[in-house]
Scaffold this motif. Structure first.
Motif, PDB file in Angstrom:
ATOM      1  N   VAL A 139      12.135  -2.377  11.248  1.00  0.00           N
ATOM      2  CA  VAL A 139      11.008  -3.315  11.329  1.00  0.00           C
ATOM      3  C   VAL A 139       9.747  -2.616  10.839  1.00  0.00           C
ATOM      4  O   VAL A 139       9.344  -1.578  11.386  1.00  0.00           O
ATOM      5  N   LEU A 140       9.135  -3.168   9.812  1.00  0.00           N
ATOM      6  CA  LEU A 140       7.844  -2.692   9.325  1.00  0.00           C
ATOM      7  C   LEU A 140       6.766  -3.494  10.044  1.00  0.00           C
ATOM      8  O   LEU A 140       6.534  -4.660   9.731  1.00  0.00           O
ATOM      9  N   ALA A 141       6.140  -2.876  11.035  1.00  0.00           N
ATOM     10  CA  ALA A 141       5.154  -3.574  11.859  1.00  0.00           C
ATOM     11  C   ALA A 141       3.785  -3.450  11.189  1.00  0.00           C
ATOM     12  O   ALA A 141       3.077  -2.460  11.371  1.00  0.00           O
ATOM     13  N   MET A 142       3.417  -4.458  10.420  1.00  0.00           N
ATOM     14  CA  MET A 142       2.177  -4.455   9.660  1.00  0.00           C
ATOM     15  C   MET A 142       1.057  -5.136  10.450  1.00  0.00           C
ATOM     16  O   MET A 142       1.306  -5.831  11.432  1.00  0.00           O
ATOM     17  N   GLU A 143      -0.163  -4.921   9.996  1.00  0.00           N
ATOM     18  CA  GLU A 143      -1.329  -5.582  10.567  1.00  0.00           C
ATOM     19  C   GLU A 143      -1.809  -6.677   9.617  1.00  0.00           C
ATOM     20  O   GLU A 143      -2.014  -6.431   8.436  1.00  0.00           O
ATOM     21  N   GLU A 144      -1.988  -7.880  10.166  1.00  0.00           N
ATOM     22  CA  GLU A 144      -2.466  -8.997   9.352  1.00  0.00           C
ATOM     23  C   GLU A 144      -3.850  -8.715   8.758  1.00  0.00           C
ATOM     24  O   GLU A 144      -4.174  -9.163   7.653  1.00  0.00           O
ATOM     25  N   ARG A 145      -4.654  -7.939   9.472  1.00  0.00           N
ATOM     26  CA  ARG A 145      -6.011  -7.648   8.995  1.00  0.00           C
ATOM     27  C   ARG A 145      -6.017  -6.748   7.767  1.00  0.00           C
ATOM     28  O   ARG A 145      -7.066  -6.573   7.132  1.00  0.00           O
ATOM     29  N   GLU A 146      -4.880  -6.174   7.408  1.00  0.00           N
ATOM     30  CA  GLU A 146      -4.811  -5.393   6.175  1.00  0.00           C
ATOM     31  C   GLU A 146      -4.829  -6.282   4.943  1.00  0.00           C
ATOM     32  O   GLU A 146      -5.094  -5.810   3.836  1.00  0.00           O
ATOM     33  N   GLY A 147      -4.541  -7.563   5.136  1.00  0.00           N
ATOM     34  CA  GLY A 147      -4.647  -8.513   4.030  1.00  0.00           C
ATOM     35  C   GLY A 147      -3.383  -8.613   3.194  1.00  0.00           C
ATOM     36  O   GLY A 147      -2.289  -8.219   3.611  1.00  0.00           O
ATOM     37  N   GLU A 148      -3.552  -9.129   2.000  1.00  0.00           N
ATOM     38  CA  GLU A 148      -2.419  -9.375   1.111  1.00  0.00           C
ATOM     39  C   GLU A 148      -1.728  -8.091   0.684  1.00  0.00           C
ATOM     40  O   GLU A 148      -0.545  -8.102   0.346  1.00  0.00           O
ATOM     41  N   GLU A 149      -2.467  -6.995   0.652  1.00  0.00           N
ATOM     42  CA  GLU A 149      -1.863  -5.729   0.261  1.00  0.00           C
ATOM     43  C   GLU A 149      -0.720  -5.358   1.201  1.00  0.00           C
ATOM     44  O   GLU A 149       0.295  -4.803   0.782  1.00  0.00           O
ATOM     45  N   ALA A 150      -0.882  -5.666   2.503  1.00  0.00           N
ATOM     46  CA  ALA A 150       0.177  -5.372   3.468  1.00  0.00           C
ATOM     47  C   ALA A 150       1.443  -6.169   3.143  1.00  0.00           C
ATOM     48  O   ALA A 150       2.560  -5.635   3.191  1.00  0.00           O
ATOM     49  N   ARG A 151       1.282  -7.433   2.824  1.00  0.00           N
ATOM     50  CA  ARG A 151       2.443  -8.272   2.504  1.00  0.00           C
ATOM     51  C   ARG A 151       3.106  -7.822   1.208  1.00  0.00           C
ATOM     52  O   ARG A 151       4.344  -7.800   1.097  1.00  0.00           O
ATOM     53  N   ALA A 152       2.296  -7.451   0.234  1.00  0.00           N
ATOM     54  CA  ALA A 152       2.863  -6.991  -1.031  1.00  0.00           C
ATOM     55  C   ALA A 152       3.607  -5.668  -0.839  1.00  0.00           C
ATOM     56  O   ALA A 152       4.719  -5.477  -1.361  1.00  0.00           O
ATOM     57  N   LYS A 153       3.005  -4.763  -0.093  1.00  0.00           N
ATOM     58  CA  LYS A 153       3.636  -3.463   0.163  1.00  0.00           C
ATOM     59  C   LYS A 153       4.935  -3.637   0.941  1.00  0.00           C
ATOM     60  O   LYS A 153       5.971  -3.031   0.600  1.00  0.00           O
ATOM     61  N   ALA A 154       4.904  -4.451   1.983  1.00  0.00           N
ATOM     62  CA  ALA A 154       6.107  -4.691   2.769  1.00  0.00           C
ATOM     63  C   ALA A 154       7.192  -5.353   1.933  1.00  0.00           C
ATOM     64  O   ALA A 154       8.376  -5.016   2.049  1.00  0.00           O
ATOM     65  N   GLY A 155       6.798  -6.275   1.069  1.00  0.00           N
ATOM     66  CA  GLY A 155       7.766  -6.950   0.212  1.00  0.00           C
ATOM     67  C   GLY A 155       8.470  -5.977  -0.723  1.00  0.00           C
ATOM     68  O   GLY A 155       9.693  -6.066  -0.926  1.00  0.00           O
TER      69      GLY A 155
END
Length: 527
Positions: free
Chosen positions: A53-69
């Motif tokens: 599980v990659l537990a990301m922070e929503e406040r990191e923005g789109e970069e977090a979603r792109a990196k996790a993807g």
């Protein structure tokens, strides 16, 4: 070798039966570092059955979603499941008195959200939570290839014995932050010495009946994590808080069982409350990094200060443990008490005191004594002024041991022990494993390849290591522990006193062996 023996005893069915759910809470972490960490997990035996599980922070923005993807796509074939969670910035923490506060952005609140999401998905996939082990780790943690095999072996062994101890166990490996040791500035190296000594010693002491709380990267039964709600959204020291919640939850459950057994003459179990939560050592070191800022050498000193203050904010767990213990003692009936229970509670309450309060008192007392000794021409009234430590009546023994005639006992000998222990930590866990693996001709795993980036001196990395540790211990450790130890702890106590857990969580940059322009404590910038 013990891990290999345990691995040989496990069948493929055993590795598949115990499910490992590994959660990596992170915020603005370097993608290359996360990829290296996931590669290390991929190299673990049985990793094809892991859920990551990659537990990301929503406040990191789109970069977090792109990196996790990108990471999900890259490692999708390596694990049974890999997915990301996104902790919302709008979550609140509701307290027992029905008041609510905004969650503190940090590891605890992220874990609270991510573990709940992981549990829901696992239940939806019909995974048996009774056979699931949850592991929490930072983004820079490298686990030994046999770490999870050893966990599986211990879990199955405990499950096969009476008492259900496997449901009440937390596992902790000693953590050594030396992955980037050679390029780390002095404050980061000195903190690594102190932290490694304390944590490795604490984990080792468990083998001989000692007491230790989990730290940074640890494992726990998944159902216990959910039932005890180990993480709250408004705390800083999530690891110590998780242990304390687990302990008091196990005390509550044990007390309820003891009350149910009252009057049952056929029940041969000892009377009273006997909390079952235990911390078990996993003697395969986890390798992590120390603070290094990409913005320059002296910015690392600033970021290390923020990290030190954050760690010292954990003094809030002292007040939490005292309040929880007081509430428990006021609630439990007298029949629940026994000597074993009282001693366990004392151990639990003493741990944060010795971590946060005693060092401050000791440092202030030693500082005052030293200044007094210097100002009075290396003499303290009513204490000996020479090496004789005891008189015929024994009145001066304590003065001698306290360093009244010289600072040998309270300073020199502990520093020598710190230097010796940290050399062995580095040699046994970083230098020797890489050399032995390379001799065998097998490809280096990520864990084995991490050797602290130490450059050889006269052809010897050990010589470099000895020289650097001795210099740090003799020259830098004392002065640096004043701001990064004493002052940081005083700030932590003051923050908790005035603001409670309202604290701005500042993450620290942790670079590894990648080249850094115009940077490095010992490494040359020449190509």
């Amino acid at each position: 070798r013990l891990a290999q023996v345990a691995s040989n005893k496990l069948s493929p069915e055993d590795l598949q039966e115990v499910k490992h759910v590994i959660v990596f809470p992170n915020y603005k972490e370097d993608e290359a570092m996360l990829a290296e960490t996931l590669t290390c997990i991929q190299e673990a035996k049985g990793s094809e059955h892991f859920c990551v599980v990659l537990a990301m922070e929503e406040r990191e923005g789109e970069e977090a979603r792109a990196k996790a993807g990108r990471l999900e796509a890259r490692f999708a074939a390596s694990f049974a499941k890999i997915f990301a969670t996104y902790h919302p910035a709008t979550e609140v923490e509701t307290h027992l008195d029905n008041t609510a506060d905004q969650e503190v952005a940090g590891k605890a609140s992220n874990l609270k959200w991510a573990v709940r999401e992981a549990y829901t998905r696992a239940k939806g996939a019909n995974i048996d939570m009774e056979s699931a082990i949850l592991t929490v780790a930072d983004a820079d943690c490298l686990f030994h290839p046999y770490h999870f095999v050893l966990l599986t072996s211990e879990f199955l062994t405990m499950r096969s014995t009476p008492g259900e101890q496997h449901k009440w166990t937390m596992w902790q490996a000693p953590q050594l932050p030396y992955r980037n040791y050679y390029i780390s500035p002095a404050p980061s190296r000195v903190w690594a010495y102190i932290s490694s000594m304390y944590e490795f010693g604490g984990v080792s002491s468990i083998c001989s009946g000692g007491h230790h709380m989990v730290f940074s990267a640890y494992s726990v039964h998944m159902q216990l994590a959910m039932d005890a709600q180990l993480w709250d959204g408004d705390v800083i020291a999530e690891d110590h808080h998780a242990y304390l919640k687990g302990f008091f939850y196990s005390a509550r459950q044990s007390a309820l069982e003891a009350l149910d057994r009252t009057g049952d003459e056929d029940d041969m179990r000892p009377p009273g409350c006997r909390p079952q939560l235990r911390v078990r050592p996993v003697m395969l070191p986890v390798k992590s990094t120390s603070v290094i800022s990409p913005d320059g050498y002296f910015q690392t000193w600033v970021e290390r200060w923020h990290q030190a203050k954050r760690h010292c904010q954990g003094v809030a767990e002292l007040s939490y443990s005292l309040l929880a213990a007081w509430d428990m003692l006021c609630t439990l009936p007298r029949s629940a008490y026994n000597l074993h229970f009282v001693l366990q509670v004392i151990k639990v309450l003493a741990k944060p005191i010795f971590m946060h309060i005693v060092p401050i008192a000791q440092a202030i007392a030693l500082g005052v004594l030293t200044c007094y000794w210097v100002l009075h021409r290396r003499s303290v009234p009513q204490c000996p002024d020479r090496i004789w430590m005891a008189s015929s009546d024994g009145e001066t023994l304590l003065c001698g041991l306290a360093g009244a005639w010289a600072l040998t006992w309270p300073v020199l000998i502990p520093y020598m022990l710190v230097a010796t222990a940290n050399y062995r930590f580095m040699a046994c866990s970083f230098l020797e494993p890489k050399a032995e693996q390379a001799k065998g001709g097998a490809p280096l795993s990520v864990w084995h390849a991490a050797d602290g980036d130490i450059e050889p001196t006269l052809g010897s990395k050990s010589l470099t290591l000895v020289g650097l540790i001795l210099f740090d211990a003799a020259v830098l450790m004392g002065p640096l522990m004043v701001p990064y130890g004493l002052f940081a702890e005083v700030c932590g106590c003051w923050n908790v006193l005035c603001k409670g857990n309202h604290f701005k969580y500042v993450t620290a940059a942790k670079l590894t062996g990648a080249p850094v322009t115009s940077y490095g404590t010992m490494k040359s910038d020449d190509p």
